[in-house]
Design a protein around this motif. Structure first.
Motif, PDB file in Angstrom:
ATOM      1  N   LEU A 226     -39.953 -12.480  49.613  1.00  0.00           N
ATOM      2  CA  LEU A 226     -41.190 -12.644  50.367  1.00  0.00           C
ATOM      3  C   LEU A 226     -41.226 -14.038  50.967  1.00  0.00           C
ATOM      4  N   GLN A 727     -44.274 -14.814  62.558  1.00  0.00           N
ATOM      5  CA  GLN A 727     -43.813 -13.487  62.145  1.00  0.00           C
ATOM      6  C   GLN A 727     -42.920 -12.846  63.195  1.00  0.00           C
ATOM      7  N   ARG A 740     -39.354  -9.960  53.719  1.00  0.00           N
ATOM      8  CA  ARG A 740     -40.650  -9.605  54.284  1.00  0.00           C
ATOM      9  C   ARG A 740     -41.452 -10.863  54.554  1.00  0.00           C
ATOM     10  N   GLN A 742     -45.132 -12.825  55.091  1.00  0.00           N
ATOM     11  CA  GLN A 742     -46.550 -12.807  54.737  1.00  0.00           C
ATOM     12  C   GLN A 742     -47.186 -14.067  55.286  1.00  0.00           C
ATOM     13  N   ALA A 751     -48.786 -10.283  46.204  1.00  0.00           N
ATOM     14  CA  ALA A 751     -48.070 -10.234  47.472  1.00  0.00           C
ATOM     15  C   ALA A 751     -46.602  -9.966  47.234  1.00  0.00           C
ATOM     16  N   GLY A 752     -46.128  -8.894  47.834  1.00  0.00           N
ATOM     17  CA  GLY A 752     -44.710  -8.632  47.828  1.00  0.00           C
ATOM     18  C   GLY A 752     -44.140  -8.064  46.548  1.00  0.00           C
TER      19      GLY A 752
END
Length: 800
Positions: A226, A727, A740, A742, A751-752
């Motif tokens: 992440l 992003q 990914r 965030q 998160a993640g």
């Protein structure tokens, strides 16, 4: 008889008296009368009602208290559940998470703002994330930069320990290599197979870092990564991109040109930015630079003459040089330091067909090394004594034998052989031993050079002094052969400037190519391109050189223990495909072979500016024999100590902070003592001495210690490029599916990690409080329960 009878009568009478009441009770047991009394009916009904109320209240209290205890224990456990995901690399798992937090503490993280440095913001995000993890998680804190011992630790099971480790992450001036961090994260994940690894990267998400990772083509794997973004725009930044002295060596009494490259990236232009050169901390010269908006670089040249009085014949003298520009938000890259060793009269041996006494330039009789001697150690007509970097020792082939040759080579760091038709076996043996001990050897083919004879004596299946075997035939004709079939060729430009040998700072690429391709070549020998050198068997050799080669990054037991020769590499070629410059590592030294160019009969090189190609190669060879004292931040430095340093710990003073640490000396090999420094995490000057000094730049401090050695550490230039990913740019990198993005403004809770129920413990605690309040209410005020029971009873009576 009578007394006995009387006693028996009394006993019978007593028994009758005791059983009498019992008999009367038994005879009259069912003879009582039941009297109906209305008041007693009401009392009995009230007792039954109260008993029912108490039984219901106790049951409710038991349920509430048991539920409160159960939910409180469940809240303390912080339950979570694996949730499905569309990403196969991040598949749900029933294992508890192992959160591996990578915190960017590279040079760009020292950027200051109103809300603190980038590193402070990353550490705050990491602390918040740790608080959201389940109680049975494992947490690893992995700083992106720093020495290996400071970066890897066992996973923490306590959040408090993890937060304490986050607080201890310190900023460095190193370069952030994400590929290294991910490899270390993979090792940590393998060590805790019972937990599901999840990598979370906190920092400024510098575009240059991620572009370097994308170029490595990381494989797709089942370890989710992440990336927590940093959406704040970076400020404009100027930095010192490069600063150095060509060849790393300076000649006393002659002008030394320092080259500085200044970079800039910003939306607004900047003008009159001062750039200052300092020698020993004293300001020498300041120049001003204008930067337009966008990306730009400027190259500045500073000239300085080192005074021969700066040389101390009793010790190696090194001069600290620094360059700096006006500070901006990122101050760590606004200066660079360089340590210049001052060396004079370094012996270099030249071997050709004539001796010093036999040469006569007026008659045109000079040896083949004459051009190189004039190039490396020019003689002026001035009566003033000059201390050149090189002191030429000229020998003929006849003189270069036995002890005479060894005596000349004992102090020499570089030997140049040219114009010899065929070497003797003794010459080859001596030069082979010389190179294996660390000496540098250059061989040039010219004049009467016989490749077949050299092959027989000097190749020896890779055990001689030739980097590659030679063909017996030469290509082309020399000018004195009076051939009409002259087909000149030039140095090939493709790939030539890839090697540092041929780069000159004050000339651009086109100027360099024009310079090197100006010369014409008429004749050359041909190094064979498909030849493998045999391995050198380990052997014990007597060391007869008076100097030691630089200590390598990994200590070895002895120079004679080197067991193999490196494969020869081509440094430059002619445009007809024949190799021009070939080099091969041999033991601790190196051999460079020039297939043509020294003799004016073989080429026009000696009469053109392209002769600098020899100067570049030979000076780099000479510089490689001196101990390295300029490093890059994050490197490990092995430094030998001067003779007589003793066994006392070495005091190392870090740049800027003045923090002094103590390092114990160690054996770098069988004969050399030194120190290993693996914490060069700050850019600038480090000072090594046998005691701490108040002012290391002060000349008066020299007498306060037996030795003081300056070394420099420079940052990596691309760390100053502060452009950050968003992003969209992150997705454009094309990284595998486990990566990914965030946004930093989004909640980091869960998160993640693809886990649900992380916040349930908060609701469970609230529910426990509600249950306890209800239990207290029921226990304290049962009247409402009595009212419900009576109402129910009245309803049943009315129905009947």
């Amino acid at each position: 008889m009578f007394p006995t009878f009387v006693a028996s009568g009394f006993a019978i009478a007593g028994a009758v008296m005791m059983l009498g009441p019992a008999l009367i009770h038994l005879l009259n047991r069912n003879r009582y009368r039941t009297v109906q009394w209305a008041a007693m009916d009401f009392l009995l009904e009230a007792m039954q009602t109260n008993r029912r109320i108490l039984r219901i209240r106790d049951l409710l209290l038991m349920i509430l208290r048991a539920a409160a205890l159960l939910l409180f224990g469940l809240a303390l456990a912080r339950p979570y559940f694996a949730s499905p995901t569309d990403n196969p690399a991040s598949a749900a798992t029933s294992r508890p998470p192992h959160a591996i937090l990578v915190i960017d503490n590279s040079l760009s993280s020292t950027l200051e703002s109103i809300s603190g440095s980038v590193l402070d913001q990353a550490k705050q995000q990491a602390r918040q994330f740790v608080e959201t993890l389940p109680a049975n998680s494992r947490i690893s804190i992995l700083p992106l930069c720093g020495s290996q011992s400071q970066r890897i630790s066992d996973p923490f099971s306590s959040r408090l320990d993890a937060v304490d480790a986050i607080d201890k992450v310190a900023a460095t001036h190193g370069a952030g290599e994400l590929s290294h961090a991910l490899n270390q994260a993979r090792s940590l994940a393998e060590a805790t197979a019972s937990h599901a690894p999840n990598v979370v990267i906190f920092g400024d998400q510098q575009a240059a870092q991620w572009q370097r990772l994308a170029r490595t083509n990381p494989p797709e794997e089942a370890m989710p990564v992440l990336v927590v973004g940093n959406e704040s725009p970076p400020p404009d930044n100027a930095w010192i991109e490069e600063f150095g002295l060509p060849d790393g060596l300076a000649e006393l009494g002659l002008t030394s040109r320092f080259v500085a490259t200044i970079g800039y990236h910003g939306k607004a232009p900047r003008s009159n930015v001062p750039v200052t050169l300092k020698v020993r901390g004293n300001e020498i010269e300041t120049k001003f630079v204008d930067f337009p908006s966008g990306d730009s670089t400027h190259t500045l040249f500073f000239d300085y003459v080192f005074d021969p009085m700066d040389i101390d014949p009793t010790r190696n003298t090194s001069i600290p040089i620094s360059i700096s520009l006006a500070g901006d938000a990122l101050t760590a890259d606004d200066s660079r330091s360089l340590v210049v060793p001052l060396i004079a009269a370094t012996p270099v041996v030249f071997i050709d067909q004539w001796s010093e006494a036999e040469e006569s330039p007026d008659l045109g009789r000079v040896g083949d090394t004459w051009t190189l001697r004039q190039l490396l150690s020019p003689k002026s007509d001035s009566s003033r004594a000059e201390q050149h970097l090189i002191r030429a020792i000229h020998l003929s082939q006849r003189e270069a034998e036995g002890e005479t040759l060894r005596a000349a080579l004992r102090d020499a760091r570089l030997t140049i052989v040219s114009g010899i038709e065929a070497p003797s076996a003794n010459l080859v043996d001596t030069l082979h031993s010389y190179v294996r001990q660390g000496g540098q050897l250059a061989i040039a083919a010219s004049d009467t050079f016989n490749p077949a004879a050299w092959n027989d004596v000097a190749w020896r299946n890779g055990q001689g002094i030739l980097p590659r075997p030679l063909r017996n035939e030469t290509i082309g004709h020399s000018l004195d052969e009076l051939s009409e079939d002259l087909r000149p060729f030039r140095i090939a430009s493709p790939g030539l400037l890839d090697h540092a040998y041929f780069q000159i700072a004050n000339l651009d690429e086109n100027q360099l190519l024009d310079l090197y391709t100006d010369a014409l070549f008429f004749k050359t020998v041909v190094p064979q391109t498909e030849a493998s050198s045999a391995a050198s068997p380990p052997r014990d050799e007597e060391r007869w050189l008076s100097w030691s080669p630089p200590v390598s990054q990994l200590p070895t037991s002895d120079v004679a223990s080197t067991t193999s020769s490196a494969v020869a590499t081509t440094i430059a070629q002619f445009d007809n495909g024949i190799d021009f410059v070939v080099e091969r590592k041999m033991g601790q030294g190196k051999v460079v072979f020039f297939s043509s160019g020294v003799s004016s009969n073989w080429s026009t090189l000696p009469s053109t500016n392209a002769v600098l190609i020899f100067d570049r190669v030979l000076r780099n060879q000479l510089a490689s024999t001196f101990q390295r004292i300029n490093f890059t931040v994050g490197e490990t430095a092995l430094l030998p100590l001067p003779a007589g340093a003793g066994d006392a710990n070495v005091q190392v003073e870090s740049p800027g902070s003045g923090v002094v640490s103590s390092v114990p000396p160690r054996f770098l090999n069988d004969t050399t003592r030194g120190v290993l420094l693996d914490n060069l995490n700050t850019a600038g000057l480090y000072w090594l001495s046998d005691r701490a000094m108040a002012d290391p730049l002060s000349p008066s401090s020299e007498t306060s210690s037996r030795y003081r050695i300056p070394i420099s550490a420079k940052p990596v230039a691309w760390e100053s490029e502060l452009v950050r990913l968003d992003q969209q740019a992150f997705e454009a990198l094309g990284l595998p599916g486990q990566f990914r993005w965030q946004a930093s403004t989004a909640s980091l809770t869960n998160a993640g990690l693809h886990l649900s129920g992380h916040s349930w413990w908060q609701w469970l605690i609230c529910l426990v409080i509600v249950l306890l309040l209800a239990e207290m209410t029921i226990a304290a005020t049962p009247s409402w329960l009595s009212w419900l029971v009576r109402r129910k009873a009245n309803g049943e009576a009315s129905a009947s």
